[in-house]
Design a protein around this motif. Structure first.
Motif, PDB file in Angstrom:
ATOM      1  N   MET A   1       0.832  -1.201   0.000  1.00 42.87           N
ATOM      2  CA  MET A   1       0.000   0.000   0.000  1.00 42.87           C
ATOM      3  C   MET A   1       0.872   1.258   0.000  1.00 42.87           C
ATOM      4  N   ASN A   2       1.998   1.222   0.705  1.00 38.96           N
ATOM      5  CA  ASN A   2       2.941   2.339   0.631  1.00 38.96           C
ATOM      6  C   ASN A   2       3.399   2.557  -0.803  1.00 38.96           C
ATOM      7  N   ALA A   3       3.709   1.460  -1.499  1.00 41.01           N
ATOM      8  CA  ALA A   3       4.170   1.566  -2.893  1.00 41.01           C
ATOM      9  C   ALA A   3       3.077   2.142  -3.786  1.00 41.01           C
ATOM     10  N   ILE A   4       1.842   1.692  -3.595  1.00 39.43           N
ATOM     11  CA  ILE A   4       0.724   2.205  -4.395  1.00 39.43           C
ATOM     12  C   ILE A   4       0.547   3.705  -4.160  1.00 39.43           C
ATOM     13  N   PHE A   5       0.580   4.122  -2.903  1.00 34.88           N
ATOM     14  CA  PHE A   5       0.448   5.545  -2.586  1.00 34.88           C
ATOM     15  C   PHE A   5       1.563   6.353  -3.247  1.00 34.88           C
ATOM     16  N   LEU A   6       2.781   5.854  -3.178  1.00 33.77           N
ATOM     17  CA  LEU A   6       3.914   6.583  -3.751  1.00 33.77           C
ATOM     18  C   LEU A   6       3.789   6.700  -5.267  1.00 33.77           C
ATOM     19  N   HIS A   7       3.261   5.686  -5.919  1.00 31.78           N
ATOM     20  CA  HIS A   7       3.030   5.754  -7.365  1.00 31.78           C
ATOM     21  C   HIS A   7       1.971   6.814  -7.700  1.00 31.78           C
ATOM     22  N   LEU A   8       0.901   6.835  -6.920  1.00 26.87           N
ATOM     23  CA  LEU A   8      -0.256   7.657  -7.272  1.00 26.87           C
ATOM     24  C   LEU A   8      -0.109   9.133  -6.909  1.00 26.87           C
ATOM     25  N   ILE A   9       0.760   9.453  -5.951  1.00 23.68           N
ATOM     26  CA  ILE A   9       0.817  10.831  -5.474  1.00 23.68           C
ATOM     27  C   ILE A   9       1.624  11.736  -6.408  1.00 23.68           C
ATOM     28  N   ASN A  10       2.328  11.143  -7.377  1.00 20.84           N
ATOM     29  CA  ASN A  10       3.033  11.932  -8.402  1.00 20.84           C
ATOM     30  C   ASN A  10       3.981  12.969  -7.794  1.00 20.84           C
ATOM     31  N   LEU A  11       4.928  12.492  -7.006  1.00 19.45           N
ATOM     32  CA  LEU A  11       5.873  13.400  -6.363  1.00 19.45           C
ATOM     33  C   LEU A  11       6.776  14.078  -7.391  1.00 19.45           C
ATOM     34  N   ILE A  12       7.086  15.335  -7.133  1.00 20.12           N
ATOM     35  CA  ILE A  12       8.018  16.098  -7.963  1.00 20.12           C
ATOM     36  C   ILE A  12       9.213  16.466  -7.094  1.00 20.12           C
ATOM     37  N   PRO A  13      10.336  16.903  -7.705  1.00 22.28           N
ATOM     38  CA  PRO A  13      11.566  17.120  -6.924  1.00 22.28           C
ATOM     39  C   PRO A  13      11.423  18.122  -5.787  1.00 22.28           C
ATOM     40  N   GLU A  14      10.593  19.137  -5.966  1.00 20.31           N
ATOM     41  CA  GLU A  14      10.482  20.165  -4.928  1.00 20.31           C
ATOM     42  C   GLU A  14       9.021  20.574  -4.779  1.00 20.31           C
ATOM     43  N   CYS A  15       8.452  20.327  -3.596  1.00 21.00           N
ATOM     44  CA  CYS A  15       7.059  20.707  -3.357  1.00 21.00           C
ATOM     45  C   CYS A  15       6.784  20.683  -1.857  1.00 21.00           C
ATOM     46  N   LYS A  16       5.620  21.182  -1.487  1.00 18.90           N
ATOM     47  CA  LYS A  16       5.170  21.142  -0.099  1.00 18.90           C
ATOM     48  C   LYS A  16       4.165  20.006   0.024  1.00 18.90           C
ATOM     49  N   ILE A  17       4.441  19.088   0.941  1.00 19.36           N
ATOM     50  CA  ILE A  17       3.628  17.887   1.105  1.00 19.36           C
ATOM     51  C   ILE A  17       3.020  17.884   2.500  1.00 19.36           C
ATOM     52  N   VAL A  18       1.721  17.634   2.576  1.00 20.39           N
ATOM     53  CA  VAL A  18       1.045  17.501   3.860  1.00 20.39           C
ATOM     54  C   VAL A  18       0.529  16.076   3.988  1.00 20.39           C
ATOM     55  N   GLN A  19       0.962  15.400   5.041  1.00 20.74           N
ATOM     56  CA  GLN A  19       0.514  14.034   5.315  1.00 20.74           C
ATOM     57  C   GLN A  19      -0.349  14.053   6.565  1.00 20.74           C
ATOM     58  N   LEU A  20      -1.524  13.449   6.474  1.00 22.74           N
ATOM     59  CA  LEU A  20      -2.463  13.386   7.592  1.00 22.74           C
ATOM     60  C   LEU A  20      -2.387  12.021   8.243  1.00 22.74           C
ATOM     61  N   SER A  21      -1.971  11.978   9.503  1.00 21.60           N
ATOM     62  CA  SER A  21      -1.713  10.778  10.300  1.00 21.60           C
ATOM     63  C   SER A  21      -0.278  10.325  10.052  1.00 21.60           C
ATOM     64  N   SER A  22       0.396   9.952  11.120  1.00 18.58           N
ATOM     65  CA  SER A  22       1.865   9.900  11.054  1.00 18.58           C
ATOM     66  C   SER A  22       2.458   8.665  10.381  1.00 18.58           C
ATOM     67  N   MET A  23       1.820   7.495  10.517  1.00 15.19           N
ATOM     68  CA  MET A  23       2.421   6.248  10.005  1.00 15.19           C
ATOM     69  C   MET A  23       3.848   6.079  10.534  1.00 15.19           C
ATOM     70  N   SER A  24       4.067   6.523  11.769  1.00 17.86           N
ATOM     71  CA  SER A  24       5.347   6.419  12.480  1.00 17.86           C
ATOM     72  C   SER A  24       6.453   7.269  11.867  1.00 17.86           C
ATOM     73  N   GLY A  25       6.152   8.003  10.807  1.00 23.10           N
ATOM     74  CA  GLY A  25       7.166   8.765  10.092  1.00 23.10           C
ATOM     75  C   GLY A  25       7.800   8.002   8.949  1.00 23.10           C
ATOM     76  N   TYR A  26       7.478   6.708   8.847  1.00 23.52           N
ATOM     77  CA  TYR A  26       8.108   5.876   7.805  1.00 23.52           C
ATOM     78  C   TYR A  26       7.704   6.319   6.412  1.00 23.52           C
ATOM     79  N   PHE A  27       6.403   6.511   6.177  1.00 23.60           N
ATOM     80  CA  PHE A  27       5.957   6.888   4.839  1.00 23.60           C
ATOM     81  C   PHE A  27       6.493   8.265   4.458  1.00 23.60           C
TER      82      PHE A  27
END
Length: 326
Positions: A70-96
């Motif tokens: 599920m981490n891999a699926i999320f990482l594929h779908l979120i379309n990360l770019i080299p520089e951006c501001k990311i907000v994550q809701l709920s910590s997932m221990s900081g791993y994600f």
């Protein structure tokens, strides 16, 4: 308890995710290789790390981290770019968040976490990984705090939210923003969830669904108040019925046995590991594991009975079930 070799364990997991057609991006593979799970999970869980199942990263309060696939699926779908501001809701221990930091190396990441104990634990994990200069943890109700960061480029929900709240947020974000969230449509049945991605382009919202998922609800005092009665009912039922599930229901009723197919080793192992978690009282993790084992079973049957070359990234569980019925 010995600390096994990260490189050996993660290589096996990455190979498994590639074989399941879940992992496709070498940048994600590299992030998985570089970010050690041992920095984010308690020693009591180390024997279970690098298996494709949800695992607890805190015992009091109990809180599970999503399974690696599920981490891999999320990482594929979120379309990360080299520089951006990311907000994550709920910590997932900081791993994600650490995986995202490894992929998007110039980004600033904000984790919004409602629970004070979890927030402090997450800060410690991130500091241990030397990422505290790039990942900030805010202890506040995410339903309130998120609107203080409406200028973010990416929003990732690591707990389920209502469709109405997602819609409210999507209307306020700027163009080129991506939102990814497990979403429930009714507070009366919050475990019926879809993985939804919204991309805002030229003021228009492009909404896509990527099938059914199973997440605990986003940790939020407001969401808890909306769903309190339903959650209490659900978890009382879990405590009463899980033992019966493993001892009676699974071996007698699940389709893999009806088809007289030999149960594959990886499903047997997941069942054993989940039974061990059950005996230790980790009910939330066990619920998520039960649901994922059923999905694994369906994928296994589909591959053996319908399409040996199936690409699981292009077909949902519901679609597989319909074809199996026919």
């Amino acid at each position: 308890m010995n600390k096994p070799n990260h490189e050996e364990k993660i290589k096996k997991l990455i190979d498994e995710l590639y074989l399941k057609n879940i992992l496709h991006d070498p940048l994600i593979s590299e992030a998985l290789e570089k970010v050690s799970m041992y920095n984010y999970f308690p020693r009591e869980i180390w024997d279970y790390l690098y298996q494709d199942i949800p695992l607890p990263y805190c015992f009091n309060p109990q809180r599970p981290c999503a399974a690696p696939h599920m981490n891999a699926i999320f990482l594929h779908l979120i379309n990360l770019i080299p520089e951006c501001k990311i907000v994550q809701l709920s910590s997932m221990s900081g791993y994600f968040a650490s995986l995202m930091a490894e992929i998007s190396k110039n980004s600033q990441i904000i984790i919004i976490e409602d629970n004070k104990i979890i927030a402090e634990l997450t800060k410690e994990n991130i500091k241990r990984s030397k990422l505290d200069n790039r990942i900030k943890v805010i202890n506040n109700d995410p339903v309130d705090e998120i609107f203080n960061h409406i200028d973010a480029d990416r929003f990732i929900f690591c707990g389920a939210i209502s469709n109405s709240f997602l819609s409210e947020l999507a209307e306020q974000v700027k163009d080129d923003t991506v939102i990814l969230a497990p979403v429930f449509n009714s507070v009366l049945f919050p475990i019926d969830q879809d993985l939804i991605r919204i991309i805002k382009e030229d003021g228009e919202l492009i909404t896509e669904s990527f099938g059914k998922v199973n997440f605990i609800l986003l940790e939020s005092e407001k969401i808890l108040n909306w769903t309190k009665k339903t959650q209490k009912l659900i978890f009382n039922q879990i405590a009463d019925q899980l033992q019966d599930y493993f001892q009676e229901t699974y071996p007698t009723q699940e389709p893999i046995f009806k088809l007289s197919m030999k149960i594959p080793e990886f499903i047997s192992k997941d069942l054993l590991d989940t039974t061990n978690l059950l005996s230790r009282g980790y009910y939330k993790q066990v619920l998520l594991n039960c649901l994922e084992i059923l999905n694994e079973t369906i994928r296994y049957i589909y591959k053996n009975k319908i399409d040996k070359n199936v690409d699981f990234s292009s077909i949902t569980i519901d679609e597989m079930i319909e074809k199996l019925k026919n």
